[in-house]
Design a protein around this motif. Structure first.
Motif, PDB file in Angstrom:
ATOM      1  N   PRO A  37      -8.476 -17.816  25.011  1.00 31.22           N
ATOM      2  CA  PRO A  37      -8.031 -19.012  25.719  1.00 31.22           C
ATOM      3  C   PRO A  37      -6.549 -19.317  25.528  1.00 31.22           C
ATOM      4  CG  PRO A  37      -9.196 -19.633  23.727  1.00 31.22           C
ATOM      5  CD  PRO A  37      -9.332 -18.141  23.856  1.00 31.22           C
ATOM      6  N   GLY A  38      -5.936 -18.795  24.458  1.00 33.12           N
ATOM      7  CA  GLY A  38      -4.531 -19.118  24.194  1.00 33.12           C
ATOM      8  C   GLY A  38      -4.320 -19.655  22.783  1.00 33.12           C
ATOM      9  N   THR A  60      -3.282 -18.142  19.946  1.00 29.81           N
ATOM     10  CA  THR A  60      -2.020 -17.718  19.344  1.00 29.81           C
ATOM     11  C   THR A  60      -0.834 -18.399  20.028  1.00 29.81           C
ATOM     12  OG1 THR A  60      -3.095 -15.630  18.859  1.00 29.81           O
ATOM     13  CG2 THR A  60      -0.715 -15.665  18.670  1.00 29.81           C
ATOM     14  N   CYS A  94      -6.297 -25.419  26.114  1.00 32.08           N
ATOM     15  CA  CYS A  94      -5.169 -24.569  26.513  1.00 32.08           C
ATOM     16  C   CYS A  94      -5.133 -24.437  28.029  1.00 32.08           C
ATOM     17  CB  CYS A  94      -5.303 -23.181  25.909  1.00 32.08           C
ATOM     18  SG  CYS A  94      -5.657 -23.159  24.162  1.00 32.08           S
ATOM     19  N   GLY A  95      -4.060 -24.921  28.627  1.00 33.76           N
ATOM     20  CA  GLY A  95      -3.900 -24.740  30.068  1.00 33.76           C
ATOM     21  C   GLY A  95      -4.570 -25.835  30.876  1.00 33.76           C
ATOM     22  N   LEU A 134      -2.488 -28.524  26.087  1.00 33.32           N
ATOM     23  CA  LEU A 134      -1.213 -27.991  26.558  1.00 33.32           C
ATOM     24  C   LEU A 134      -1.352 -27.599  28.022  1.00 33.32           C
ATOM     25  CD1 LEU A 134       0.173 -25.741  23.667  1.00 33.32           C
ATOM     26  CD2 LEU A 134       0.460 -28.184  24.070  1.00 33.32           C
ATOM     27  N   PRO A 170       2.045 -20.376  32.861  1.00 31.85           N
ATOM     28  CA  PRO A 170       2.040 -18.968  32.464  1.00 31.85           C
ATOM     29  C   PRO A 170       3.397 -18.449  32.004  1.00 31.85           C
ATOM     30  CG  PRO A 170       0.945 -19.279  34.587  1.00 31.85           C
ATOM     31  CD  PRO A 170       1.574 -20.581  34.221  1.00 31.85           C
ATOM     32  N   ALA A 185       4.191 -19.842  28.592  1.00 30.60           N
ATOM     33  CA  ALA A 185       3.181 -19.326  27.660  1.00 30.60           C
ATOM     34  C   ALA A 185       3.528 -17.897  27.230  1.00 30.60           C
ATOM     35  CB  ALA A 185       1.797 -19.372  28.302  1.00 30.60           C
ATOM     36  N   ASP A 221       4.153 -13.500  23.982  1.00 29.29           N
ATOM     37  CA  ASP A 221       4.714 -12.153  24.027  1.00 29.29           C
ATOM     38  C   ASP A 221       6.195 -12.073  23.684  1.00 29.29           C
ATOM     39  OD1 ASP A 221       2.427 -10.405  25.283  1.00 29.29           O
ATOM     40  OD2 ASP A 221       2.430 -12.304  26.335  1.00 29.29           O
TER      41      ASP A 221
HETATM   42  N1  LIG Z   1      -1.011 -23.053  28.347  1.00 30.93           N
HETATM   43  C1  LIG Z   1      -1.043 -21.841  28.906  1.00 30.93           C
HETATM   44  N2  LIG Z   1      -0.741 -21.683  30.216  1.00 30.93           N
HETATM   45  C2  LIG Z   1      -0.772 -20.467  30.795  1.00 30.93           C
HETATM   46  N3  LIG Z   1      -1.090 -19.338  30.174  1.00 30.93           N
HETATM   47  C3  LIG Z   1      -1.391 -19.412  28.858  1.00 30.93           C
HETATM   48  C4  LIG Z   1      -1.398 -20.661  28.163  1.00 30.93           C
HETATM   49  N4  LIG Z   1      -1.736 -20.422  26.869  1.00 30.93           N
HETATM   50  C5  LIG Z   1      -1.924 -19.085  26.777  1.00 30.93           C
HETATM   51  N5  LIG Z   1      -1.717 -18.473  27.954  1.00 30.93           N
HETATM   52  C6  LIG Z   1      -1.783 -17.013  28.221  1.00 30.93           C
HETATM   53  O1  LIG Z   1      -3.093 -16.561  27.935  1.00 30.93           O
HETATM   54  C7  LIG Z   1      -3.052 -15.235  27.405  1.00 30.93           C
HETATM   55  C8  LIG Z   1      -3.828 -15.197  26.114  1.00 30.93           C
HETATM   56  O2  LIG Z   1      -3.151 -15.953  25.158  1.00 30.93           O
HETATM   57  P1  LIG Z   1      -3.287 -15.718  23.595  1.00 30.93           P
HETATM   58  O3  LIG Z   1      -2.980 -14.331  23.232  1.00 30.93           O
HETATM   59  O4  LIG Z   1      -2.535 -16.823  22.943  1.00 30.93           O
HETATM   60  O5  LIG Z   1      -4.862 -15.982  23.422  1.00 30.93           O
HETATM   61  P2  LIG Z   1      -5.757 -15.850  22.122  1.00 30.93           P
HETATM   62  O6  LIG Z   1      -6.794 -16.899  22.257  1.00 30.93           O
HETATM   63  O7  LIG Z   1      -4.911 -15.873  20.903  1.00 30.93           O
HETATM   64  O8  LIG Z   1      -6.411 -14.403  22.326  1.00 30.93           O
HETATM   65  P3  LIG Z   1      -6.987 -13.319  21.265  1.00 30.93           P
HETATM   66  O9  LIG Z   1      -8.364 -13.772  20.934  1.00 30.93           O
HETATM   67  O10 LIG Z   1      -6.975 -12.047  22.017  1.00 30.93           O
HETATM   68  O11 LIG Z   1      -6.078 -13.333  20.072  1.00 30.93           O
HETATM   69  C9  LIG Z   1      -1.583 -14.871  27.242  1.00 30.93           C
HETATM   70  O12 LIG Z   1      -1.177 -14.069  28.310  1.00 30.93           O
HETATM   71  C10 LIG Z   1      -0.861 -16.217  27.295  1.00 30.93           C
HETATM   72  O13 LIG Z   1       0.460 -16.121  27.812  1.00 30.93           O
END
Ligand SMILES: Nc1ncnc2c1ncn2[C@@H]1O[C@H](COP(=O)(O)OP(=O)(O)OP(=O)(O)O)[C@@H](O)[C@H]1O
Ligand SMILES: [Mg+2]
Length: 272
Positions: free
Chosen positions: A14-15, A17, A193-194, A215, A219, A222, A227
């Motif tokens: 979901p985002g 990290t 997230c998002g 938040l 994209p 984010a 990254d």
């Molecule tokens: N608020 C946001 N708006 C748009 N895109 C987002 C947002 N937060 C995260 N993303 C995008 O979602 C994708 C996944 O994000 P992230 O790696 O933080 O997820 P994660 O939950 O840590 O995943 P994992 O379990 O694989 O570690 C990334 O491409 C990131 O840029």
């Protein structure tokens, strides 16, 4: 007074990290960002990759080196973390405990590593130079995967990261069930997230625990936090970074209050 906050997710990405990075970027007080994703850390090689690639940041120094160095240590203090923490160039108040390079390394953490880490992170609240908040990326919580439970159980607040869309809210349920078995209700919340058409209200309604932060969907910004792409000063002015900074201030403040609330029962002889 300080706060130990862990953000963790269920099945989908979901985002988590990204949200940890955005909060760290706007954190108003001294902070340790601990990359505790058992599947491998993404902060040093994602958000902070520009400084990894120019040689200022060393992903191999962090969680694993701390656990290896303290393998035979019985009395864990916060200063044991110091050699394993690194400056975070875009967030001068923060220091990073870099994550694992390989999920196989998580095996060595099961043998007391997470417990030692939980002790060290908790001890940061009483360092002589002043309390330090901790924000940890807990990775994914699934029935099959290892989770950093000692760190989750030591936390003042565990936030389940979710996207506010029906499929994601549904797939977050099993993780919430696992959390409810081990974390008291008053220390559980959501990190949404998002947000956009749907947001914190829908997430709260479906999952039944309060959203502590949301938040916006953005994209492009984010990607800076996930990254390390196009990191420059303009980032600070984006809605996502500004919303994260406000949320960080609230969490820092609430951490102080949570700690106080914890302290009252403890001094009355009731365990936390
Ligand atoms: N608020 C946001 N708006 C748009 N895109 C987002 C947002 N937060 C995260 N993303 C995008 O979602 C994708 C996944 O994000 P992230 O790696 O933080 O997820 P994660 O939950 O840590 O995943 P994992 O379990 O694989 O570690 C990334 O491409 C990131 O840029
Ligand atoms: Mg992640």
């Amino acid at each position: 007074m300080m706060a130990l906050i862990v953000i963790i997710s269920g099945k989908s990405s979901p985002g988590t990290t990204t949200t940890v990075a955005a909060l760290a970027y706007g954190w108003p007080a001294p902070l340790v960002v601990a990359d505790c994703d058992p599947a491998g850390g993404d902060l040093a090689t994602g958000w902070l990759s520009p400084w990894w690639l120019n040689g200022r940041l060393h992903p191999e120094r962090g969680l694993l080196s701390f656990c290896t160095a303290t393998r035979h240590t019985t009395s864990i203090t916060a200063d044991l973390l110091t050699p394993h923490l690194q400056a975070v160039p875009p967030a001068p108040r923060a220091r990073l405990l870099s994550g694992l390079a390989d999920p196989a390394q998580a095996i060595s953490l099961q043998e007391g590593g997470w417990i030692r880490l939980a002790h060290a992170l908790t001890a940061l609240s009483t360092v002589p130079s002043g309390p330090v908040d901790v924000l940890a990326d807990g990775g994914r919580l699934t029935a099959e995967a290892e989770a950093p439970w000692p760190v989750l159980e030591a936390a003042d607040l565990v936030l389940l990261a979710v996207r506010p869309v029906p499929r994601h809210l549904h797939s977050a349920q099993p993780a919430l069930t696992l959390l409810r078995q081990r974390i008291p209700q008053d220390r559980l919340g959501l990190a949404v997230c998002g947000t956009g058409q749907l947001g914190v209200r829908e997430a709260h309604t479906v999952l039944g625990i309060p959203a502590r932060l949301g938040l916006p969907e953005d994209p492009e910004t984010a990607r800076v936090f996930s990254d390390g792409l196009h990191h420059d000063k303009k980032v600070r002015r984006t809605t996502l970074a500004r919303t994260a900074a406000r949320a960080a201030a609230r969490l820092h403040q609430a951490g102080t209050t949570i700690r106080l609330a914890h302290w009252t029962p403890t001094t009355m002889g009731v365990a936390r």
